[in-house]
Design a protein around this motif. Structure first.
Motif, PDB file in Angstrom:
ATOM      1  N   GLN A 228      44.937  27.272  20.258  1.00  0.00           N
ATOM      2  CA  GLN A 228      45.926  28.331  20.040  1.00  0.00           C
ATOM      3  C   GLN A 228      46.051  29.212  21.276  1.00  0.00           C
ATOM      4  O   GLN A 228      47.164  29.518  21.728  1.00  0.00           O
ATOM      5  CB  GLN A 228      45.536  29.188  18.846  1.00  0.00           C
ATOM      6  N   CYS A 229      44.923  29.622  21.835  1.00  0.00           N
ATOM      7  CA  CYS A 229      44.951  30.487  23.011  1.00  0.00           C
ATOM      8  C   CYS A 229      45.536  29.777  24.230  1.00  0.00           C
ATOM      9  O   CYS A 229      46.293  30.379  25.008  1.00  0.00           O
ATOM     10  CB  CYS A 229      43.546  30.992  23.333  1.00  0.00           C
TER      11      CYS A 229
ATOM     12  N   TRP B 232      49.274  29.487  23.674  1.00  0.00           N
ATOM     13  CA  TRP B 232      49.827  30.834  23.836  1.00  0.00           C
ATOM     14  C   TRP B 232      50.002  31.168  25.313  1.00  0.00           C
ATOM     15  O   TRP B 232      51.056  31.653  25.732  1.00  0.00           O
ATOM     16  CB  TRP B 232      48.871  31.811  23.175  1.00  0.00           C
ATOM     17  N   TRP B 233      48.959  30.906  26.091  1.00  0.00           N
ATOM     18  CA  TRP B 233      48.996  31.182  27.528  1.00  0.00           C
ATOM     19  C   TRP B 233      50.085  30.345  28.206  1.00  0.00           C
ATOM     20  O   TRP B 233      50.870  30.867  29.005  1.00  0.00           O
ATOM     21  CB  TRP B 233      47.631  30.873  28.143  1.00  0.00           C
TER      22      TRP B 233
ATOM     23  N   GLY C 294      40.789  35.862  23.754  1.00  0.00           N
ATOM     24  CA  GLY C 294      40.820  35.006  22.568  1.00  0.00           C
ATOM     25  C   GLY C 294      39.965  33.763  22.738  1.00  0.00           C
ATOM     26  O   GLY C 294      39.339  33.282  21.785  1.00  0.00           O
ATOM     27  N   LEU C 295      39.926  33.236  23.952  1.00  0.00           N
ATOM     28  CA  LEU C 295      39.069  32.079  24.228  1.00  0.00           C
ATOM     29  C   LEU C 295      37.599  32.434  24.043  1.00  0.00           C
ATOM     30  O   LEU C 295      36.804  31.607  23.573  1.00  0.00           O
ATOM     31  CB  LEU C 295      39.312  31.566  25.647  1.00  0.00           C
TER      32      LEU C 295
ATOM     33  N   HIS D  69      40.518  41.894  22.964  1.00  0.00           N
ATOM     34  CA  HIS D  69      41.471  41.116  22.178  1.00  0.00           C
ATOM     35  C   HIS D  69      42.165  41.957  21.122  1.00  0.00           C
ATOM     36  O   HIS D  69      43.398  41.879  20.977  1.00  0.00           O
ATOM     37  CB  HIS D  69      40.753  39.931  21.516  1.00  0.00           C
TER      38      HIS D  69
ATOM     39  N   THR E 120      40.743  27.757  20.112  1.00  0.00           N
ATOM     40  CA  THR E 120      40.833  27.497  21.554  1.00  0.00           C
ATOM     41  C   THR E 120      42.199  26.941  21.927  1.00  0.00           C
ATOM     42  O   THR E 120      42.837  27.414  22.880  1.00  0.00           O
ATOM     43  CB  THR E 120      39.734  26.507  21.985  1.00  0.00           C
TER      44      THR E 120
ATOM     45  N   ALA F  16      44.984  36.307  25.742  1.00  0.00           N
ATOM     46  CA  ALA F  16      44.630  34.893  25.616  1.00  0.00           C
ATOM     47  C   ALA F  16      43.223  34.595  26.151  1.00  0.00           C
ATOM     48  O   ALA F  16      42.440  33.909  25.476  1.00  0.00           O
ATOM     49  CB  ALA F  16      45.671  34.016  26.304  1.00  0.00           C
TER      50      ALA F  16
ATOM     51  N   SER G 134      46.131  42.438  21.815  1.00  0.00           N
ATOM     52  CA  SER G 134      46.943  41.671  20.870  1.00  0.00           C
ATOM     53  C   SER G 134      47.923  42.576  20.131  1.00  0.00           C
ATOM     54  O   SER G 134      49.069  42.194  19.876  1.00  0.00           O
ATOM     55  CB  SER G 134      46.048  40.939  19.867  1.00  0.00           C
TER      56      SER G 134
END
Length: 224
Positions: free
Chosen positions: A124-125, A128-129, A104-105, A58, A122, A101, A62
């Motif tokens: 947010q990811c 984002w995806w 990030g999860l 990540h 969660t 992503a 990122s």
């Protein structure tokens, strides 16, 4: 002219943040467990191989997608033609969909702050995806206006890392919120606030501006 100046200032802020994040990321590549952010995690978490894999994937990807996304919105690079745009787009989209992503999860599962923080990160990811996937789909379908809109939404979530740190500073030092209050607030505000802001900007024509002012030649070449 005013729009170009504002966008140039925004690009400089993001570039400066990327440089700052690079300096803060490099120490982690010693792979020590008891440094910086990792000191907030329990020994069991730091020893968890899934957490450590997610963490290093990540922080690396990122930063890559932050820079790749920024370069996508620089007119001087966009006007060089579709080849560079496509390559940067591939780095950005694959970086998020396959690496940033999903990792990030993993980090969301181990987030401090309990259920509220875990759910916030969660979602947010996932958002984002999905925004990035819709941007990719729109490009494949040559729907360039939709592509730009969804890329802006995706990048708004990418910039949640910047917003989180800035908002944390303001809440803690200006409004004197408690650390846990600050953390739980920015967990949600950093990405939801960015999405609200980008929707407002899209309503006033930011997406159209990129297509018309920045990318007329690129748009015609991509459509060929």
């Amino acid at each position: 002219m005013a729009r170009k100046i504002l966008l140039a200032l925004a690009a400089l802020v993001i570039a400066a943040f990327a440089g700052l994040m690079l300096t803060k990321t490099l120490p982690y590549y010693t792979f020590e467990k008891g440094i910086h952010f990792l000191t907030t995690k329990s020994e069991d978490t730091n020893d968890n191989s899934v957490f450590r894999l997610g963490f290093y994937v990540h922080i690396t990807t990122s930063l890559v997608v932050l820079v790749a996304g920024l370069l996508q919105f620089l007119p001087v690079l966009a006007r060089r033609g579709p080849g560079l745009h496509r390559q940067l787009g591939k780095f950005y989209i694959i970086g998020i969909l396959a690496l940033a992503a999903p990792s990030g999860l993993i980090l969301a599962r181990f987030a401090n702050g309990g259920l509220a923080a875990q759910v916030g990160f969660t979602l947010q990811c996932l958002v984002w995806w999905l925004c990035t996937w819709r941007a990719y789909q729109a490009a494949r379908q040559r729907q360039w206006s939709l592509h730009v809109d969804w890329m802006l939404r995706s990048y708004a979530v990418t910039l949640a890392a910047l917003a989180l740190r800035g908002e944390s500073y303001v809440l803690y030092y200006v409004f004197e919120t408690k650390p846990i209050e600050t953390y739980l607030t920015v967990t949600w505000l950093s990405w939801v606030g960015n999405l609200v802001l980008v929707e407002i900007l899209l309503e006033v024509g930011l997406g159209r501006y990129f297509l018309q002012a920045f990318m007329p030649n690129l748009r015609s070449k991509l459509a060929a």
